[in-house]
Design an enzyme around this catalytic site. Structure first.
Site, mmCIF file in Angstrom:
data_model
loop_
_atom_site.group_PDB
_atom_site.id
_atom_site.type_symbol
_atom_site.label_atom_id
_atom_site.label_comp_id
_atom_site.label_asym_id
_atom_site.label_seq_id
_atom_site.Cartn_x
_atom_site.Cartn_y
_atom_site.Cartn_z
ATOM 1 N N LYS A 173 0.910 -1.027 0.108
ATOM 2 C CA LYS A 173 0.131 -0.027 -0.074
ATOM 3 C C LYS A 173 1.015 0.921 0.378
ATOM 4 O O LYS A 173 1.278 1.410 1.247
ATOM 5 C CB LYS A 173 -0.682 0.110 1.276
ATOM 6 C CG LYS A 173 -2.231 1.271 1.550
ATOM 7 C CD LYS A 173 -2.535 1.764 2.478
ATOM 8 C CE LYS A 173 -1.669 2.991 3.047
ATOM 9 N NZ LYS A 173 -1.363 3.998 2.674
ATOM 10 N N GLU A 246 11.207 1.786 9.569
ATOM 11 C CA GLU A 246 11.862 2.322 9.597
ATOM 12 C C GLU A 246 11.242 3.820 9.757
ATOM 13 O O GLU A 246 10.490 3.950 8.882
ATOM 14 C CB GLU A 246 12.613 2.208 8.484
ATOM 15 C CG GLU A 246 13.471 0.975 7.909
ATOM 16 C CD GLU A 246 14.788 0.650 8.468
ATOM 17 O OE1 GLU A 246 15.202 1.789 8.594
ATOM 18 O OE2 GLU A 246 14.720 0.011 7.863
ATOM 19 N N CYS A 280 14.690 10.416 5.066
ATOM 20 C CA CYS A 280 14.666 10.034 6.830
ATOM 21 C C CYS A 280 16.058 10.436 7.614
ATOM 22 O O CYS A 280 16.010 10.698 8.650
ATOM 23 C CB CYS A 280 14.286 8.337 7.185
ATOM 24 S SG CYS A 280 15.318 7.774 5.484
ATOM 25 N N GLU A 377 11.598 17.008 14.105
ATOM 26 C CA GLU A 377 12.095 16.274 12.813
ATOM 27 C C GLU A 377 11.484 17.546 11.736
ATOM 28 O O GLU A 377 10.234 17.732 11.192
ATOM 29 C CB GLU A 377 11.679 14.502 12.094
ATOM 30 C CG GLU A 377 11.824 14.689 11.522
ATOM 31 C CD GLU A 377 11.571 13.139 10.180
ATOM 32 O OE1 GLU A 377 10.526 12.848 10.936
ATOM 33 O OE2 GLU A 377 12.315 12.949 9.478
HETATM 34 P P1 NAD Z 1 2.947 8.437 7.484
HETATM 35 O O1 NAD Z 1 3.301 7.770 9.134
HETATM 36 O O2 NAD Z 1 2.357 9.762 7.868
HETATM 37 O O3 NAD Z 1 2.496 7.775 6.624
HETATM 38 C C1 NAD Z 1 3.485 6.486 6.313
HETATM 39 C C2 NAD Z 1 2.697 5.015 5.528
HETATM 40 O O4 NAD Z 1 1.597 4.681 6.447
HETATM 41 C C3 NAD Z 1 1.304 5.725 4.613
HETATM 42 O O5 NAD Z 1 1.338 4.505 3.163
HETATM 43 C C4 NAD Z 1 -0.128 5.855 4.984
HETATM 44 O O6 NAD Z 1 -1.384 6.047 4.410
HETATM 45 C C5 NAD Z 1 0.346 4.788 5.992
HETATM 46 N N1 NAD Z 1 -0.295 5.227 7.576
HETATM 47 C C6 NAD Z 1 -0.608 6.173 7.792
HETATM 48 N N2 NAD Z 1 -1.608 6.301 9.336
HETATM 49 C C7 NAD Z 1 -1.848 4.928 9.139
HETATM 50 C C8 NAD Z 1 -2.273 3.821 9.980
HETATM 51 N N3 NAD Z 1 -2.488 4.313 11.320
HETATM 52 N N4 NAD Z 1 -1.881 2.286 10.551
HETATM 53 C C9 NAD Z 1 -1.044 2.390 9.033
HETATM 54 N N5 NAD Z 1 -0.555 3.097 7.998
HETATM 55 C C10 NAD Z 1 -0.751 4.115 8.135
HETATM 56 O O7 NAD Z 1 4.338 9.129 7.067
HETATM 57 P P2 NAD Z 1 5.259 9.839 5.903
HETATM 58 O O8 NAD Z 1 4.709 11.578 6.020
HETATM 59 O O9 NAD Z 1 4.281 8.996 4.760
HETATM 60 O O10 NAD Z 1 6.687 9.967 5.946
HETATM 61 C C11 NAD Z 1 7.271 10.970 6.949
HETATM 62 C C12 NAD Z 1 7.695 10.061 7.604
HETATM 63 O O11 NAD Z 1 8.733 8.635 6.888
HETATM 64 C C13 NAD Z 1 9.222 11.126 7.889
HETATM 65 O O12 NAD Z 1 9.249 11.061 9.701
HETATM 66 C C14 NAD Z 1 10.900 10.160 7.956
HETATM 67 O O13 NAD Z 1 11.384 10.306 8.936
HETATM 68 C C15 NAD Z 1 9.556 9.313 7.566
HETATM 69 N N6 NAD Z 1 10.932 7.871 6.940
HETATM 70 C C16 NAD Z 1 11.544 6.678 7.872
HETATM 71 C C17 NAD Z 1 12.351 6.210 6.909
HETATM 72 C C18 NAD Z 1 13.780 5.367 7.638
HETATM 73 O O14 NAD Z 1 13.718 4.557 7.057
HETATM 74 N N7 NAD Z 1 13.263 5.293 8.709
HETATM 75 C C19 NAD Z 1 12.774 6.397 5.494
HETATM 76 C C20 NAD Z 1 11.740 7.209 5.063
HETATM 77 C C21 NAD Z 1 10.716 8.197 6.031
#
Ligand code: NAD
Length: 474
Positions: A173, A246, A280, A377
């Site tokens: 997804k 992650e 990230c 962040e």
């Molecule tokens: P997010 O957590 O808002 O969303 C990520 C995904 O989770 C999306 O597909 C979203 O639809 C889904 N999602 C949302 N609520 C959910 C729930 N309750 N249960 C399951 N899935 C759900 O994150 P974002 O805003 O898309 O991404 C930014 C964040 O990702 C930043 O904090 C960044 O640091 C982190 N990130 C981490 C890494 C890493 O490798 N550590 C890499 C890239 C991004």
């Protein structure tokens, strides 16, 4: 472009409802996407479970060959996929230091090939007159992959490829903000994989919890925010799903007084502003020794002032917009808070006119720990530059944060820098570099940046469990 469908069991599936995908540089519609319902997810999980029976048993050679073929197909469609990434995500095709959409496609191809070559050989725990005891790696079953919007295709590859390489089947997804390149990738990969091995459902955030609670999914691999990661951990308890999380980072970079500022400034800038800071493991808190503080501020300012922020499809654009409106609001709020506390803005005073979720490349001096811009962040094109005087104190400040993804030490004394790495609480430490990842080195966070690693043999192992087999000698 409105012909995107879900891919379930190798078939393209239409849905009654669709949602819009917006270009963050123009705020115009790029495409509409299928809005999956719970019943579509059930179908996808069922298809994946059925396909697992066969896929988990095919030879390692067959899975290796399929993975290489997927890499070749991505490469053949590289131009199309790069254009999609730019349109949906905003990063320029080439961009500053060549770290744009074409780099994302090149990385995807490279990661597929490298993962194809990884092996999980049987280990022998004991071999004596009584027993031979083999430790075999078995795939887990159906993997649910949930991805974010910052590197949509590359992160999908990081989830999907090791999962199928090791014999699992997948339901992915993508983020509702950036589903297009992932939909196209899954469509392409289905030209190679048997039906049901790789399925995709697209929808809004509410589809995520349905996946994490689904009894037919055995593992969740998630990349996204720490807040969502915590919800996933709770929701996944129902059937004790395996988890790789992650999560967010707030990486500190520590610049020692012995550096040659001119020679490291570009590297620092690139690793802080990569993908407009929406990475990230970008460098997000820059600690600079007081003796070179003003020199470093001037060098970074000079770089920023020569760069262009704009629509990534246009020639000569170095950095694109923030990917979405809520994220832009967060970046603006952190900047406003820092300004209210008396921070000195070296760059970033003016916002570009016109549509798009743009924020200027912003360098903020005279800020310190305790300010939101440092403690949280930002995930946008803004970097706090923090002065320090004592090395023990700066290590403590770098560690005094819930995140623990990466960190860096910048120094001409490699021995000292390597010693300091031991004292940083994070999953990766770079010396005179930051945010450089590669497929043969495990990557993952500690503390609230998550757990588990991706990449390399160690990352591949996370998609398997150990089966110990006792074989008597007679
Ligand atoms: P997010 O957590 O808002 O969303 C990520 C995904 O989770 C999306 O597909 C979203 O639809 C889904 N999602 C949302 N609520 C959910 C729930 N309750 N249960 C399951 N899935 C759900 O994150 P974002 O805003 O898309 O991404 C930014 C964040 O990702 C930043 O904090 C960044 O640091 C982190 N990130 C981490 C890494 C890493 O490798 N550590 C890499 C890239 C991004």
């Amino acid at each position: 472009m409105s012909d995107f469908g879900l891919i379930i069991n190798g078939d393209r599936i239409a849905t009654s409802n669709r949602f819009d995908v917006i270009n963050p540089a123009t705020e115009e519609l790029v495409a509409t996407c299928p809005l999956a319902e719970a019943s579509h997810l059930d179908q996808a999980v069922e298809a994946a479970r059925e396909a697992f029976t066969h896929w988990s048993q095919v030879s390692d050679e067959e899975r290796k060959a399929a993975t290489h073929k997927i890499a070749d197909l991505i490469e053949q469609h590289g131009g199309e996929l790069a254009g999609m990434v730019t349109e949906e995500q905003g990063k320029p095709l080439q961009g500053f230091a060549g770290l744009g959409a074409q780099y994302e496609i090149g990385g995807s191809v490279a990661w597929c090939h490298a993962t194809a070559e990884l092996e999980l050989p049987v280990k022998i725990a004991q071999d004596d007159e009584n027993h031979r005891v083999e430790l075999r790696r078995k795939p887990l079953g159906v993997v649910g992959s949930i991805t974010p919007w910052n590197w949509p295709l590359l992160i999908a590859i990081w989830h999907v490829i090791p999962a199928i390489r090791s014999g699992n089947t997948v339901v992915i997804k993508p983020s509702p903000y950036t589903p297009l390149s992932t939909l196209r990738f899954v469509e392409l990969a289905n030209q190679i994989l048997p039906p049901g091995v790789l399925n995709i459902v697209t929808g809004q955030d509410d589809l995520g919890p349905l996946m994490t609670a689904h009894p037919g999914i055995d593992k969740i691999v998630f990349t996204g925010s720490t807040a969502t990661g915590k919800k996933i951990m709770q929701s996944a308890a129902g059937n004790l799903k395996r988890l790789t999380l992650e999560l967010g980072g707030n990486d500190a970079g520590i610049v020692l007084p012995d550096v040659d500022v001119a020679s490291i400034a570009t590297g620092i800038f690139a690793s802080a502003f990569i993908n407009s800071g929406q990475t990230c493991a970008a460098l997000k808190r820059l600690y600079v020794h007081e003796s070179i503080y003003e020199e470093m501020c001037s060098a970074l300012k000079a770089i920023a002032e020569n760069l262009t922020v704009g629509n990534g499809l246009e020639e000569g654009v170095d950095f694109g917009p923030v990917q979405n409106a809520p994220q832009l609001e967060k970046v603006k709020a952190l900047a406003a808070d820092a300004r209210a506390q008396g921070a000195r803005f070296l760059t970033g005073d003016s916002l570009p006119d016109g549509p798009g979720f743009f924020f200027p490349l912003t360098l903020v001096a005279d800020v310190s720990d305790g300010c939101r811009l440092v403690d949280e962040e930002p995930f946008g094109p803004i970097l706090p530059i923090i002065k320090y005087s004592d090395i023990d104190e700066v290590i403590e400040r770098a560690n005094n944060n819930p995140s623990g993804l990466g960190g860096s030490v910048w120094s001409s004394d490699l021995e000292q820098a390597s010693q300091l790495a031991n004292r940083l609480e994070c999953g990766t430490v770079w010396i005179n570099n930051h945010a450089a990842i590669q497929p043969n080195v495990p990557f993952g966070g500690v503390k609230q940046s998550g757990f588990g690693v991706e990449f390399s043999t160690e990352g591949l192992e996370e998609y398997t469990s150990i089966q110990s087999v006792f074989i008597p000698k007679s």
